[in-house]
Design a protein around this motif. Structure first.
Motif, PDB file in Angstrom:
ATOM      1  N   LEU A  39     -17.021  55.342  54.935  1.00  0.00           N
ATOM      2  CA  LEU A  39     -16.569  56.731  54.961  1.00  0.00           C
ATOM      3  C   LEU A  39     -15.058  56.738  54.849  1.00  0.00           C
ATOM      4  CD1 LEU A  39     -18.539  58.411  57.912  1.00  0.00           C
ATOM      5  CD2 LEU A  39     -18.764  58.906  55.473  1.00  0.00           C
ATOM      6  N   LYS A  40     -14.518  57.692  54.112  1.00  0.00           N
ATOM      7  CA  LYS A  40     -13.071  57.905  54.067  1.00  0.00           C
ATOM      8  C   LYS A  40     -12.854  59.363  54.443  1.00  0.00           C
ATOM      9  CE  LYS A  40      -8.967  57.347  51.169  1.00  0.00           C
ATOM     10  NZ  LYS A  40      -8.306  56.292  51.913  1.00  0.00           N
ATOM     11  N   LEU A  41     -12.088  59.554  55.512  1.00  0.00           N
ATOM     12  CA  LEU A  41     -11.847  60.905  56.025  1.00  0.00           C
ATOM     13  C   LEU A  41     -10.567  60.914  56.831  1.00  0.00           C
ATOM     14  CD1 LEU A  41     -12.870  60.365  59.173  1.00  0.00           C
ATOM     15  CD2 LEU A  41     -15.077  60.595  58.066  1.00  0.00           C
ATOM     16  N   LEU A  47     -18.711  64.117  58.654  1.00  0.00           N
ATOM     17  CA  LEU A  47     -19.538  63.191  57.874  1.00  0.00           C
ATOM     18  C   LEU A  47     -20.013  61.997  58.694  1.00  0.00           C
ATOM     19  CD1 LEU A  47     -17.756  63.142  54.397  1.00  0.00           C
ATOM     20  CD2 LEU A  47     -19.807  64.380  55.079  1.00  0.00           C
ATOM     21  N   GLY A 125     -14.469  64.724  53.368  1.00  0.00           N
ATOM     22  CA  GLY A 125     -14.457  63.268  53.378  1.00  0.00           C
ATOM     23  C   GLY A 125     -15.312  62.738  52.243  1.00  0.00           C
ATOM     24  N   GLU A 126     -15.336  61.422  52.119  1.00  0.00           N
ATOM     25  CA  GLU A 126     -16.085  60.781  51.044  1.00  0.00           C
ATOM     26  C   GLU A 126     -16.942  59.662  51.617  1.00  0.00           C
ATOM     27  OE1 GLU A 126     -13.565  60.446  47.230  1.00  0.00           O
ATOM     28  OE2 GLU A 126     -12.120  60.376  48.903  1.00  0.00           O
ATOM     29  N   ILE A 127     -18.137  59.511  51.034  1.00  0.00           N
ATOM     30  CA  ILE A 127     -19.108  58.515  51.491  1.00  0.00           C
ATOM     31  C   ILE A 127     -19.289  57.449  50.416  1.00  0.00           C
ATOM     32  CG2 ILE A 127     -21.518  58.153  52.181  1.00  0.00           C
ATOM     33  CD1 ILE A 127     -21.567  61.059  53.132  1.00  0.00           C
ATOM     34  N   ASP A 128     -19.426  56.198  50.884  1.00  0.00           N
ATOM     35  CA  ASP A 128     -19.758  55.052  50.036  1.00  0.00           C
ATOM     36  C   ASP A 128     -18.815  54.846  48.856  1.00  0.00           C
ATOM     37  OD1 ASP A 128     -21.724  53.761  51.452  1.00  0.00           O
ATOM     38  OD2 ASP A 128     -23.356  54.927  50.589  1.00  0.00           O
ATOM     39  N   LEU A 129     -17.541  54.726  49.171  1.00  0.00           N
ATOM     40  CA  LEU A 129     -16.553  54.305  48.187  1.00  0.00           C
ATOM     41  C   LEU A 129     -15.809  53.112  48.780  1.00  0.00           C
ATOM     42  CD1 LEU A 129     -13.452  56.601  48.247  1.00  0.00           C
ATOM     43  CD2 LEU A 129     -15.304  56.829  49.865  1.00  0.00           C
TER      44      LEU A 129
END
Length: 159
Positions: A39-41, A47, A125-129
């Motif tokens: 996760l990127k947040l 998330l 946020g972003e998942i699975d990067l």
């Protein structure tokens, strides 16, 4: 699973990435490892809940929280959710809270520190990067192993 990062480094020299020593262990499980989910947040843990509500299947959630020391990305409720759904651990490039309760759970939790303040909830946020911190890139599906000696990352399972 008996995880000893020093032994992994010896046995797989040149094939592991070693994360800079910056994390403290807060979970009741001092050694843990498994496939990476990322996760990127930033200062928003919406998330985190969404991901931990899903089956963990022995995975490790790696959260790039931008090293924020202004609020906690994981607390006891999220940690309990992780335990109940079979996550092996959580690695937080940021802070956690409820550290006493988390320390009694069968879950590996590493973080930069603790903070009593909760996050805002914006669902951003972003998942699975691929996320990078501590001199290492964490790829979804690669493996992370952590214990009292540190954190290492491998492209494939070592145990």
């Amino acid at each position: 699973m008996n995880i000893q990062t020093a032994d992994l480094c010896d046995a797989h020299e040149g094939k592991l990435a070693v994360v800079a020593p910056m994390f403290a262990s807060y979970g009741g499980r001092s050694a843990f490892g498994g496939p990476i989910t990322t996760l990127k947040l930033f200062e928003d843990n919406s998330l985190v809940r969404k991901v931990l509500e899903g089956p963990g299947a022995g995975r490790v959630l790696v959260i790039d929280g931008g090293a924020s020391m202004r609020c906690a990305l994981v607390g006891d409720q999220l940690a309990e959710l992780a335990v109940n759904n079979g996550w092996a651990g959580i690695l937080v490039y940021g802070c956690i809270r409820d550290s006493k309760a988390i320390g009694e759970m069968n879950l590996g939790v590493f973080a930069l520190g603790t903070h009593p303040r909760k996050t805002v909830k914006r669902n951003i946020g972003e998942i699975d990067l691929v996320v990078s911190f501590g001199g290492v890139s964490f790829h979804p599906g690669h493996y992370v192993y952590a214990d009292e000696d540190g954190v290492v990352v491998s492209a494939s399972a070592l145990l």
